[in-house]
Scaffold this active site. Structure first.
Site, PDB file in Angstrom:
ATOM      1  N   HIS A 102       0.913  -1.321  -0.149  1.00 45.93           N
ATOM      2  CA  HIS A 102       0.161   0.073  -0.003  1.00 45.93           C
ATOM      3  C   HIS A 102       1.014   0.973   0.407  1.00 45.93           C
ATOM      4  CE1 HIS A 102      -4.348   2.040   1.725  1.00 45.93           C
ATOM      5  NE2 HIS A 102      -2.916   2.955   1.592  1.00 45.93           N
ATOM      6  N   HIS A 160       2.163   5.296  -1.078  1.00 47.50           N
ATOM      7  CA  HIS A 160       1.308   6.475  -1.347  1.00 47.50           C
ATOM      8  C   HIS A 160       2.427   7.471  -1.960  1.00 47.50           C
ATOM      9  CE1 HIS A 160      -2.227   7.565   1.779  1.00 47.50           C
ATOM     10  NE2 HIS A 160      -1.483   5.788   1.817  1.00 47.50           N
ATOM     11  N   CYS A 208      -3.788   9.459   5.170  1.00 52.41           N
ATOM     12  CA  CYS A 208      -4.596   9.184   6.448  1.00 52.41           C
ATOM     13  C   CYS A 208      -4.321  10.533   7.404  1.00 52.41           C
ATOM     14  CB  CYS A 208      -3.232   8.840   7.239  1.00 52.41           C
ATOM     15  SG  CYS A 208      -2.992   7.976   9.063  1.00 52.41           S
TER      16      CYS A 208
END
Ligand code: ZN
Length: 324
Positions: free
Chosen positions: A223, A225, A256
């Site tokens: 995952h 970013h 987040c």
């Protein structure tokens, strides 16, 4: 055709489908993409977006989070969203659950796969879920014991696996310990998250390689970013060492709310394009996905989509996307 999970290369080869390269993209836009937005996206629009994403060939979609509405107001309608997409054919619908309460509600709403998460970094876990990692693991144990018997799958996301906004560098030993403690609870799907975009291709390659070697029974996903532009480079580095599951968010939305400096996920369309160009099967209909991104931009006119493909479009040439 995209085979069912588990998705590691060796299992794929055993299935007799060796020769076709593939990856799975897990669409996290309706969760990671929307959670940070100040604007509330109407429930029917969320449902429409998830349905469109499924129609584009995405086979796993995070629909949101079962979290306290004061923590993330965007998900205050998560029950309605879950009801609106319940029964969508051929798609694994998942949602983020931070605790037992969230997991129970998610299961009661019909979700068959849940995403539990905690941070490798103690400081980020405190900031994110107000718990120590040990308390999070204890909650995971309870969730597992309560929900595994009813056949509910649990994927665990390890946040800040490549660096932390509060603690900076995270030693690889800490990541391995978190993986081990999670795997010891019987979890077989673990996603390593670069929550704030601190990863680089060499670090990703090392962590992914060591994790796969040490934990051959665990299916690892990544995952990323794209905070400082390394999202796709990190994706490719992980792919090179055998990772086949990648989270991505339509339009590159994301971030987040409890990690200063966090910004968008690697974009789904850019990830799908990267692999399509290399002849790797993703199952994603790229022209349809770009159309969905265009509609998403219509829903969020004040938030520019950051994906390269939404700006440049698909290349105008014969044979696109690559035959696979
Ligand atoms: Zn994220």
């Amino acid at each position: 055709m995209i085979p069912a999970f588990p998705f590691q290369n060796d299992l794929y080869e055993e299935s007799g489908m060796a020769g076709t390269e593939y990856i799975r993209i897990v669409e996290v836009g309706p969760r990671d993409g929307l959670q940070n937005l100040a604007t509330f996206v109407a429930t029917d629009r969320k449902i429409g977006l998830i349905r469109e994403l499924a129609a584009c060939g995405l086979r796993e979609i995070q629909i949101g989070g079962f979290v306290h509405p004061q923590a993330i107001p965007q998900f205050r309608d998560i029950r309605e969203v879950a009801a609106g997409v319940n029964g969508l054919e051929g798609v694994a619908l998942t949602a983020l659950v931070p605790n037992l309460r969230g997991a129970r509600v998610a299961a009661a709403c019909g979700l068959r796969k849940l995403n539990f998460f905690f941070s490798v970094s103690r400081s980020h876990n405190r900031s994110n879920v107000r718990q120590t990692p040990e308390e999070s693991l204890a909650a995971l144990k309870t969730i597992r014991e309560e929900l595994f018997p009813s056949g509910i799958e649990i994927r665990v996301d390890l946040a800040t696996a490549f660096g932390c906004p509060f603690e900076g560098h995270i030693p690889i030993g800490a990541v391995l310990r978190a993986v081990e403690e999670t795997a010891n609870l019987g979890i077989r799907e673990i996603t390593l998250c670069d929550t704030v975009g601190f990863g680089n291709p060499r670090l990703v390659e090392e962590i992914a390689r060591v994790c796969r070697e040490r934990f051959p029974d665990v299916a690892f996903g990544m995952h990323f970013h794209n905070t400082r532009g390394l999202g796709l480079a990190n994706t490719f580095a992980a792919y090179q060492v055998g990772i086949r599951t990648f989270d991505a968010s339509l339009g590159g939305l994301g971030g987040c709310p409890f990690a200063p400096g966090a910004s968008g996920n690697t974009a789904t369309e850019d990830t799908a394009f990267l692999f399509a160009e290399m002849g790797v099967e993703t199952g994603v209909d790229l022209p349809a996905l770009l159309e969905t991104a265009r509609r998403l931009q219509g829903i969020l006119p004040d938030i520019p989509l950051t994906s390269a493909l939404s700006r440049a479009g698909l290349p105008r040439r014969a044979g696109f996307p690559c035959p696979s």
